[in-house]
Motif scaffolding. Structure first.
Motif, PDB file in Angstrom:
ATOM      1  N   GLN A 268      54.908  66.051  76.972  1.00 58.53           N
ATOM      2  CA  GLN A 268      53.776  65.423  77.669  1.00 58.53           C
ATOM      3  C   GLN A 268      53.766  65.750  79.151  1.00 58.53           C
ATOM      4  OE1 GLN A 268      52.542  61.435  76.731  1.00 58.53           O
ATOM      5  NE2 GLN A 268      54.023  61.333  75.079  1.00 58.53           N
TER       6      GLN A 268
ATOM      7  N   TYR B  15      49.592  66.900  70.997  1.00 56.70           N
ATOM      8  CA  TYR B  15      49.454  66.178  72.269  1.00 56.70           C
ATOM      9  C   TYR B  15      48.296  66.726  73.092  1.00 56.70           C
ATOM     10  CZ  TYR B  15      53.745  63.399  72.038  1.00 56.70           C
ATOM     11  OH  TYR B  15      54.694  62.477  71.709  1.00 56.70           O
TER      12      TYR B  15
ATOM     13  N   MET C 267      45.080  65.636  71.646  1.00 55.20           N
ATOM     14  CA  MET C 267      44.889  64.221  71.918  1.00 55.20           C
ATOM     15  C   MET C 267      44.471  63.984  73.374  1.00 55.20           C
ATOM     16  SD  MET C 267      47.476  61.309  70.665  1.00 55.20           S
ATOM     17  CE  MET C 267      48.301  61.084  72.198  1.00 55.20           C
TER      18      MET C 267
ATOM     19  N   LEU D 123      40.903  64.672  73.783  1.00 59.47           N
ATOM     20  CA  LEU D 123      40.069  63.601  73.234  1.00 59.47           C
ATOM     21  C   LEU D 123      40.099  62.352  74.117  1.00 59.47           C
ATOM     22  CD1 LEU D 123      41.039  63.882  69.455  1.00 59.47           C
ATOM     23  CD2 LEU D 123      38.949  64.693  70.532  1.00 59.47           C
TER      24      LEU D 123
ATOM     25  N   ILE E 261      34.877  57.436  74.470  1.00 59.10           N
ATOM     26  CA  ILE E 261      33.593  56.993  73.922  1.00 59.10           C
ATOM     27  C   ILE E 261      33.188  55.767  74.731  1.00 59.10           C
ATOM     28  CG2 ILE E 261      32.418  56.091  71.871  1.00 59.10           C
ATOM     29  CD1 ILE E 261      34.659  57.555  70.250  1.00 59.10           C
ATOM     30  N   TYR E 262      32.104  55.906  75.469  1.00 62.94           N
ATOM     31  CA  TYR E 262      31.644  54.774  76.281  1.00 62.94           C
ATOM     32  C   TYR E 262      30.533  54.045  75.556  1.00 62.94           C
ATOM     33  CZ  TYR E 262      34.049  56.461  80.484  1.00 62.94           C
ATOM     34  OH  TYR E 262      34.975  56.830  81.392  1.00 62.94           O
TER      35      TYR E 262
ATOM     36  N   ARG F 218      37.238  46.964  75.737  1.00 65.26           N
ATOM     37  CA  ARG F 218      38.384  47.440  74.955  1.00 65.26           C
ATOM     38  C   ARG F 218      39.589  46.507  75.104  1.00 65.26           C
ATOM     39  NH1 ARG F 218      37.975  52.179  72.473  1.00 65.26           N
ATOM     40  NH2 ARG F 218      36.164  53.448  72.966  1.00 65.26           N
TER      41      ARG F 218
ATOM     42  N   LYS G  53      37.817  61.720  67.386  1.00 66.94           N
ATOM     43  CA  LYS G  53      37.753  61.026  68.669  1.00 66.94           C
ATOM     44  C   LYS G  53      37.531  59.529  68.455  1.00 66.94           C
ATOM     45  CE  LYS G  53      34.575  61.570  72.192  1.00 66.94           C
ATOM     46  NZ  LYS G  53      33.822  62.445  73.103  1.00 66.94           N
ATOM     47  N   SER G  54      36.584  59.238  67.593  1.00 71.41           N
ATOM     48  CA  SER G  54      36.275  57.838  67.334  1.00 71.41           C
ATOM     49  C   SER G  54      37.492  57.130  66.726  1.00 71.41           C
ATOM     50  CB  SER G  54      35.050  57.776  66.430  1.00 71.41           C
ATOM     51  OG  SER G  54      35.141  56.737  65.532  1.00 71.41           O
TER      52      SER G  54
ATOM     53  N   LEU H 298      40.645  58.000  67.135  1.00 64.95           N
ATOM     54  CA  LEU H 298      41.661  57.883  68.183  1.00 64.95           C
ATOM     55  C   LEU H 298      41.369  56.683  69.094  1.00 64.95           C
ATOM     56  CD1 LEU H 298      44.048  59.172  69.873  1.00 64.95           C
ATOM     57  CD2 LEU H 298      42.283  60.311  71.178  1.00 64.95           C
ATOM     58  N   TRP H 299      40.090  56.548  69.498  1.00 65.13           N
ATOM     59  CA  TRP H 299      39.753  55.453  70.411  1.00 65.13           C
ATOM     60  C   TRP H 299      39.828  54.093  69.730  1.00 65.13           C
ATOM     61  CZ3 TRP H 299      40.077  55.123  75.383  1.00 65.13           C
ATOM     62  CH2 TRP H 299      40.114  56.319  76.107  1.00 65.13           C
TER      63      TRP H 299
ATOM     64  N   VAL I 294      43.389  53.281  69.904  1.00 67.31           N
ATOM     65  CA  VAL I 294      43.751  52.809  71.258  1.00 67.31           C
ATOM     66  C   VAL I 294      43.576  51.288  71.341  1.00 67.31           C
ATOM     67  CG1 VAL I 294      43.035  52.829  73.694  1.00 67.31           C
ATOM     68  CG2 VAL I 294      43.260  54.987  72.459  1.00 67.31           C
TER      69      VAL I 294
ATOM     70  N   ILE J  75      46.556  53.012  79.321  1.00 66.28           N
ATOM     71  CA  ILE J  75      45.751  54.105  78.744  1.00 66.28           C
ATOM     72  C   ILE J  75      44.297  53.968  79.206  1.00 66.28           C
ATOM     73  CG2 ILE J  75      44.744  54.916  76.540  1.00 66.28           C
ATOM     74  CD1 ILE J  75      47.491  56.035  76.798  1.00 66.28           C
TER      75      ILE J  75
ATOM     76  N   TYR K 192      42.298  56.687  81.344  1.00 65.65           N
ATOM     77  CA  TYR K 192      41.245  57.518  80.754  1.00 65.65           C
ATOM     78  C   TYR K 192      39.834  56.923  80.842  1.00 65.65           C
ATOM     79  CZ  TYR K 192      45.196  60.227  79.166  1.00 65.65           C
ATOM     80  OH  TYR K 192      46.339  60.977  79.149  1.00 65.65           O
ATOM     81  N   ILE K 193      39.723  55.594  80.882  1.00 68.05           N
ATOM     82  CA  ILE K 193      38.378  55.008  81.016  1.00 68.05           C
ATOM     83  C   ILE K 193      38.030  54.909  82.511  1.00 68.05           C
ATOM     84  CG2 ILE K 193      36.986  52.902  80.692  1.00 68.05           C
ATOM     85  CD1 ILE K 193      37.266  53.979  78.003  1.00 68.05           C
TER      86      ILE K 193
ATOM     87  N   LYS L  69      51.072  57.264  74.277  1.00 73.43           N
ATOM     88  CA  LYS L  69      50.524  58.476  73.652  1.00 73.43           C
ATOM     89  C   LYS L  69      51.385  58.889  72.451  1.00 73.43           C
ATOM     90  CE  LYS L  69      49.552  60.747  77.651  1.00 73.43           C
ATOM     91  NZ  LYS L  69      49.012  61.828  78.491  1.00 73.43           N
ATOM     92  N   ASP L  70      52.657  58.599  72.572  1.00 73.38           N
ATOM     93  CA  ASP L  70      53.571  58.856  71.469  1.00 73.38           C
ATOM     94  C   ASP L  70      53.178  58.028  70.254  1.00 73.38           C
ATOM     95  OD1 ASP L  70      55.663  60.613  71.261  1.00 73.38           O
ATOM     96  OD2 ASP L  70      57.188  59.033  71.306  1.00 73.38           O
TER      97      ASP L  70
ATOM     98  N   LEU M 254      50.290  56.710  69.689  1.00 76.88           N
ATOM     99  CA  LEU M 254      48.978  57.160  69.214  1.00 76.88           C
ATOM    100  C   LEU M 254      49.115  58.414  68.354  1.00 76.88           C
ATOM    101  CD1 LEU M 254      46.683  56.828  72.372  1.00 76.88           C
ATOM    102  CD2 LEU M 254      46.497  55.539  70.264  1.00 76.88           C
ATOM    103  N   ARG M 255      49.914  59.353  68.848  1.00 77.25           N
ATOM    104  CA  ARG M 255      50.071  60.615  68.115  1.00 77.25           C
ATOM    105  C   ARG M 255      50.677  60.359  66.737  1.00 77.25           C
ATOM    106  NH1 ARG M 255      53.836  64.292  66.862  1.00 77.25           N
ATOM    107  NH2 ARG M 255      55.437  62.992  67.801  1.00 77.25           N
ATOM    108  N   LYS M 256      51.732  59.527  66.715  1.00 82.00           N
ATOM    109  CA  LYS M 256      52.397  59.236  65.431  1.00 82.00           C
ATOM    110  C   LYS M 256      51.412  58.581  64.469  1.00 82.00           C
ATOM    111  CE  LYS M 256      57.085  58.881  67.130  1.00 82.00           C
ATOM    112  NZ  LYS M 256      57.948  57.970  67.868  1.00 82.00           N
TER     113      LYS M 256
END
Lengths: 185, 202
Positions: free
Chosen positions: A10, A42, A45, A48, A53-54, B48, B137-138, B140-141, B144, B155, B159-160, B187-188, B190-192
């Motif tokens: 990362q 990674y 990700m 993305l 997404i807002y 969120r 993407k959807s 993933l979010w 989150v 996060i 990112y927001i 992020k770890d 999330l990835r897993k």
């Protein structure tokens, strides 16, 4: 060769490794498929996450805040309350200090008024009656105040304080009611 | 870019600071402009975090009112956005502390049960079809949203709100090392999580 730590991968994507660490990581990624897969994941990700997404915020947020902060009405109601307060204080002052009911001009007017001006006499009598009643109420309240707190501040001053509190409460209540009504529209 | 000096230090007036000066001198439209600029990011951050639209609307409104009433306290030496995000962050964290609404979240030890959304998506992915980017993407979010608060808040700030690590550290009052580590850890997780469902496969 030992595999890379997730954190290192990362940091490599983040470009926060130093030059030496960065080149070691790069070299390892070339030879190790397992780490390369992780790196790809990674990276994907990260891409993305960088495009979130807002959800569009509802327009009512801005409307509410602007109304709440810059509503013109409190200014109008302040002026209205100020005029009402001044009027009541002025009339009270005339009545209390000039003895409105027994004032010689008023008495003379009452005695000399003919039928054409009867309505003026009626209005004067009406105002006198209202003030007499209010004055009586204040007198009683002041007596109670004296009994409870053992302090005599005088009916007139007591009356003025009560009137001021009443106007203040009226002002705040009307402001709240107005805001509620405006919020619904 | 305008500059002015305060206590012998030169302060650069960026767009935000010029707007703040105008607001302080009584220009209502400048506050509207500030609101328009930050509304989307603030609302999405709050939404969120609290996962309830009505609450998010209320908190966003409270945030802007608070910003306006505290504006006279704003120190022009600091970046306006960091100052504002800090107020927003504290508002949301206070709300979450008072209303412990987090039951359904990912845990470090992965012993959680998947929520309905995840179950629904995994059945879809059993097929070998490559999923559309937007769908990933959807997914993933949405994942989150399920992170524990201590990871999710960072996060979202990153990112927001698009903050840098040092700005996040300023907003949250956490050391920069902790911020970085938690973001890596998040992020770890999330990835897993996403990997389990084969979402990050090419």
């Amino acid at each position: 060769m030992e595999c890379l730590k997730n954190k290192t991968i990362q940091e490599y994507i983040d470009k926060s490794l130093n030059r030496v660490e960065s080149s070691i990581t790069r070299d390892h990624l070339i030879v190790c498929e397992k780490c390369r897969t992780k790196y790809e994941q990674y990276k994907k990700m990260e891409k993305l996450l960088n495009n979130p997404i807002y959800k569009e915020p509802p327009a009512k947020i801005e409307k509410f805040v602007m109304n709440r902060l810059f509503s013109k009405i409190p200014t109008y109601s302040s002026i209205f309350a100020l005029i009402a307060l001044s009027f009541i204080l002025l009339v009270s002052w005339i009545y209390i200090y000039f003895d409105f009911n027994n004032n010689s001009i008023i008495q003379a007017f009452k005695l000399t008024s003919n039928s054409a001006f009867n309505w003026i006499t009626s209005i004067i009598t009406f105002i006198s009656n209202i003030f007499s009643s209010v004055y009586a109420i204040f007198k009683v309240l002041n007596k109670l105040f004296m009994i409870i707190f053992n302090v005599n501040i005088g009916t007139q001053l007591f009356g003025l304080i009560i009137l001021s509190i009443f106007i203040g409460v009226f002002f705040f209540v009307s402001r709240i009611v107005y805001k509620k009504l405006k919020g619904h529209n | 870019m305008k500059t002015f000096s305060s206590k012998n230090r030169k302060i650069i007036l960026d767009d935000d600071k010029i707007l703040i000066k105008k607001i302080l001198s009584g220009e209502e439209s400048s506050f509207e402009e500030i609101m328009r600029k930050y509304n989307k990011r603030i609302f999405n951050f709050v939404l969120r975090m609290v996962r309830n639209e009505e609450v998010a609307i209320e908190l966003t409104q409270d945030f802007f009112i608070k910003i306006f009433t505290k504006l006279y306290k704003y120190n022009f030496e600091y970046k306006f956005s960091t100052w504002a995000y800090r107020i927003c962050y504290n508002l949301v964290i206070d709300y979450i502390r008072k209303n412990q609404t987090y039951v359904n979240s990912l845990d470090d030890d992965s012993t959680y049960k998947k929520n309905s959304y995840m179950r629904e998506s995994s059945t879809k992915e059993d097929g070998a079809d490559v999923l559309e980017r937007e769908e990933v993407k959807s997914y993933l979010w949405k994942t989150v949203n399920l992170l524990p608060v201590k990871y999710k808040e960072l996060i979202l700030l990153r990112y927001i709100q698009e903050l840098k690590y040092d700005e996040i550290s300023e907003v949250t009052n956490l050391p920069i090392g902790t911020v970085k580590n938690r973001i890596f850890k998040a992020k770890d997780l999330l990835r897993k999580e996403i990997e389990k469902d084969g979402m990050l496969k090419k």
